[in-house]
Write a protein that holds these residues in place. Structure first.
Motif, mmCIF file in Angstrom:
data_model
loop_
_atom_site.group_PDB
_atom_site.id
_atom_site.type_symbol
_atom_site.label_atom_id
_atom_site.label_comp_id
_atom_site.label_asym_id
_atom_site.label_seq_id
_atom_site.Cartn_x
_atom_site.Cartn_y
_atom_site.Cartn_z
ATOM 1 N N ALA A 116 0.528 -0.908 -0.004
ATOM 2 C CA ALA A 116 -0.056 0.175 -0.407
ATOM 3 C C ALA A 116 0.843 1.078 -0.100
ATOM 4 N N PHE A 117 0.215 2.248 -0.309
ATOM 5 C CA PHE A 117 1.322 3.644 -0.463
ATOM 6 C C PHE A 117 0.286 4.527 -0.409
ATOM 7 N N PRO A 118 0.436 5.867 0.381
ATOM 8 C CA PRO A 118 -0.582 6.691 0.865
ATOM 9 C C PRO A 118 -0.400 7.872 -0.289
ATOM 10 N N GLY A 119 -1.448 7.529 -1.602
ATOM 11 C CA GLY A 119 -1.813 8.062 -2.690
ATOM 12 C C GLY A 119 -2.377 7.766 -3.580
ATOM 13 N N SER A 120 -1.970 8.057 -4.948
ATOM 14 C CA SER A 120 -2.841 7.331 -5.822
ATOM 15 C C SER A 120 -2.616 7.553 -7.423
ATOM 16 N N PHE A 121 -2.570 7.053 -8.500
ATOM 17 C CA PHE A 121 -2.517 7.193 -9.578
ATOM 18 C C PHE A 121 -3.763 8.440 -10.524
ATOM 19 N N LEU A 122 -2.885 9.581 -11.429
ATOM 20 C CA LEU A 122 -3.904 10.063 -11.278
ATOM 21 C C LEU A 122 -3.440 10.679 -13.214
ATOM 22 N N GLY A 123 -3.995 10.080 -13.886
ATOM 23 C CA GLY A 123 -4.043 10.944 -15.441
ATOM 24 C C GLY A 123 -4.315 9.861 -16.396
ATOM 25 N N LEU A 124 -5.346 8.745 -16.091
ATOM 26 C CA LEU A 124 -5.166 7.875 -16.640
ATOM 27 C C LEU A 124 -5.250 7.930 -17.938
ATOM 28 N N LEU A 125 -4.499 6.680 -18.683
ATOM 29 C CA LEU A 125 -4.221 6.960 -19.917
ATOM 30 C C LEU A 125 -4.619 5.427 -21.059
ATOM 31 N N ASN A 126 -4.605 4.736 -20.408
ATOM 32 C CA ASN A 126 -4.889 3.613 -21.175
ATOM 33 C C ASN A 126 -5.711 2.837 -20.621
ATOM 34 N N GLU A 127 -6.869 1.841 -20.325
ATOM 35 C CA GLU A 127 -7.769 1.034 -18.811
ATOM 36 C C GLU A 127 -7.229 -0.539 -19.557
ATOM 37 N N ILE A 138 5.070 -19.058 -14.733
ATOM 38 C CA ILE A 138 3.959 -18.048 -13.971
ATOM 39 C C ILE A 138 3.578 -17.432 -15.502
ATOM 40 N N PRO A 139 2.690 -17.026 -15.881
ATOM 41 C CA PRO A 139 2.856 -16.505 -17.637
ATOM 42 C C PRO A 139 2.802 -14.445 -17.048
ATOM 43 N N VAL A 140 3.159 -13.819 -17.600
ATOM 44 C CA VAL A 140 3.203 -12.957 -17.329
ATOM 45 C C VAL A 140 1.758 -12.168 -18.415
ATOM 46 N N LEU A 141 0.949 -11.593 -17.736
ATOM 47 C CA LEU A 141 -0.086 -11.027 -19.067
ATOM 48 C C LEU A 141 0.100 -9.304 -19.403
ATOM 49 N N PRO A 142 -0.318 -9.523 -21.340
ATOM 50 C CA PRO A 142 1.136 -8.329 -21.266
ATOM 51 C C PRO A 142 -0.203 -6.358 -20.410
ATOM 52 N N GLN A 143 -1.558 -7.057 -20.635
ATOM 53 C CA GLN A 143 -2.258 -5.871 -20.266
ATOM 54 C C GLN A 143 -2.263 -5.026 -19.021
ATOM 55 N N VAL A 144 -2.121 -4.463 -18.903
ATOM 56 C CA VAL A 144 -1.712 -3.199 -17.859
ATOM 57 C C VAL A 144 -2.743 -1.660 -17.735
ATOM 58 N N SER A 145 -2.660 -0.792 -16.987
ATOM 59 C CA SER A 145 -3.531 -0.083 -16.709
ATOM 60 C C SER A 145 -2.554 0.938 -16.919
ATOM 61 N N ILE A 193 3.245 15.754 -6.233
ATOM 62 C CA ILE A 193 3.006 15.061 -7.623
ATOM 63 C C ILE A 193 4.140 14.407 -8.793
ATOM 64 N N PHE A 194 4.659 13.403 -9.084
ATOM 65 C CA PHE A 194 5.195 13.250 -9.851
ATOM 66 C C PHE A 194 4.827 12.751 -11.184
ATOM 67 N N GLY A 195 5.608 13.824 -12.003
ATOM 68 C CA GLY A 195 5.036 13.274 -13.037
ATOM 69 C C GLY A 195 5.742 12.353 -14.148
ATOM 70 N N SER A 196 5.437 12.332 -15.138
ATOM 71 C CA SER A 196 5.691 11.504 -16.822
ATOM 72 C C SER A 196 6.702 12.155 -18.111
ATOM 73 N N THR A 197 7.014 11.498 -19.242
ATOM 74 C CA THR A 197 7.285 12.855 -20.232
ATOM 75 C C THR A 197 5.591 12.356 -21.073
ATOM 76 N N LEU A 198 5.043 11.389 -20.579
ATOM 77 C CA LEU A 198 3.688 11.560 -21.621
ATOM 78 C C LEU A 198 2.433 12.395 -21.214
ATOM 79 N N PHE A 251 6.228 6.498 -18.448
ATOM 80 C CA PHE A 251 4.894 6.186 -17.177
ATOM 81 C C PHE A 251 4.353 5.256 -16.079
ATOM 82 N N PHE A 252 3.484 4.899 -15.522
ATOM 83 C CA PHE A 252 3.919 4.622 -14.362
ATOM 84 C C PHE A 252 2.147 3.434 -14.798
ATOM 85 N N PHE A 253 1.984 2.647 -14.334
ATOM 86 C CA PHE A 253 1.550 1.382 -14.603
ATOM 87 C C PHE A 253 1.086 0.089 -13.657
ATOM 88 N N LYS A 254 -0.517 0.107 -13.621
ATOM 89 C CA LYS A 254 -0.419 -1.066 -12.543
ATOM 90 C C LYS A 254 -0.408 -1.524 -13.529
#
Length: 383
Positions: A183-194, A232-239, A250-255, A285-288
């Motif tokens: 867990a972390f005290p924050g959240s992701f912002l600026g969803l680009l791709n679900e 263990i398979p690693v799926l390519p789909q991410v958010s 706020i930590f940004g990215s080049t996107l 970029f950040f991703f889940k």
């Protein structure tokens, strides 16, 4: 003072003044933080003592004004009354700013402010007794003045213990780095791709990240038929996201071009000889990402980062040091070039140490070389 004083004035100062400046900046870097360890206070007192002695030795006892004497009691004060962050005058100045936002006639300000305070206190009292009458409660809430929104309001959601636990994951990597699902005290912002697929080369790096993190066999889903048994398979789909919020930062990215400056970060790594070193990078970029670990499905919070190359030799990298002590100044010189992409380009967001401010810096007179000066920014914690 913390960011610009050293790189701008360093080559203009004689050696004694460089010592004075380095000690002063180091002390400020420690004491203005929201959370400081006891060892940090001891270090600050050591630098304060060295600062005063340098001034006395260079400019004589007459230059030891009362403020220089009083500063030697700052750490003792912090132990007695908590940190400067708690009892300095900035909170008073901020309150003056809040009171100044109330409408008044600019004639009898004191009386008008007292009436406003009494008015709000009366509404609070009525609201507290209107729990049983929802209509009355809603009506009174409309009459109340709106709270002034400030970035510090985010702190209400998390305690200092939350920040401390999160901070330890990036500073004590020798004892065990984060896996990425904590867990972390924050959240992701600026969803680009679900639900977007990672590029093949990044997916391979992600697979390698999981292998090194968990010590098990992982493989990309497309290679599952050629993988070792039990892989263990690693799926390519991410958010995918463009920004990350930790507390009020706020930590940004080049996107996100608007937040590109806040995409520059530092992270600590364990090297092959079991020593640790800090590297600087730029968040792409950040991703889940979800991974099925057989016993459970775990969500990982990760960042894809390109890392910069350090300068050629140690002396150039630690240009702003006193007596070759690398801890005497936190500014370092780096090249403006990236390493090749590798497994370390993917890290948990918990391993991000802090952000930094960069600037161009030239070394040498006959054949000057351009470098990037890196100045870390504290995250309300002493680094």
């Amino acid at each position: 003072m913390l960011i610009y004083a050293t790189p701008i004035t360093w080559d203009l100062l004689k050696e004694t003044d460089q010592r004075i400046l380095a000690n002063f900046v180091r002390v400020c870097n420690i004491l203005v933080c929201r959370i400081v360890s006891i060892n940090g206070l001891k270090e600050a007192h050591t630098h304060l003592l060295a600062l005063v002695k340098e001034i006395e030795r260079e400019y004589g006892p007459k230059k030891i004004f009362p403020n220089l004497h009083l500063c030697l009691h700052l750490c003792e004060c912090s132990l007695d009354y908590r940190l400067l962050y708690v009892f300095w005058c900035f909170s008073t100045e901020r309150m003056n700013g809040l009171l100044g936002l109330f409408h008044n006639s600019h004639r009898n300000i004191e009386q008008e402010l007292m009436k406003i305070v009494q008015y709000n206190a009366l509404l609070d009292k009525l609201t507290s007794h209107a729990d049983q009458d929802l209509r009355l409660q809603e009506s009174l809430e409309i009459l109340k003045l709106r709270d002034f929104v400030r970035s510090l309001s985010i702190y209400d959601k998390y305690t200092d213990e939350d920040y401390k636990a999160f901070r330890l994951l990036s500073t004590t990597i020798e004892e065990g780095a984060a896996f990425g699902f904590e867990a972390f005290p924050g959240s992701f912002l600026g969803l680009l791709n679900e639900n977007v697929s990672l590029p093949k080369n990044v997916l391979l790096l992600l697979t390698e990240f999981y292998c090194n993190t968990y010590g098990q066999n992982f493989t990309a889903l497309s290679n599952i038929h050629n993988a070792l048994e039990g892989s263990i398979p690693v799926l390519p789909q991410v958010s995918r996201f463009s920004r990350l919020r930790i507390g009020t930062e706020i930590f940004g990215s080049t996107l996100s071009s608007r937040h590109a400056k806040s995409a520059k970060i530092l992270a600590r790594f364990i090297l092959s000889d079991d020593t640790t070193d800090t590297y600087i990078g730029q968040i792409q970029f950040f991703f889940k990402h979800n991974i099925d670990l057989k016993e459970s499905l775990k969500m990982h919070y990760l960042a894809f980062i390109r890392w910069y190359k350090p300068s050629e030799n140690r002396k150039t990298r630690f240009y702003f040091t006193i007596d070759d002590n690398v801890d005497s100044c936190n500014i370092k010189l780096w090249k403006d070039e990236f390493f090749e992409m590798g497994r370390d380009c993917i890290i948990p967001i918990h391993n991000i140490l802090c952000q930094f401010v960069s600037g161009n810096f030239k070394v040498g007179q006959r054949n000057p070389k351009n470098y990037t000066a890196i100045i870390p920014i504290n995250r309300k914690y002493h680094i």
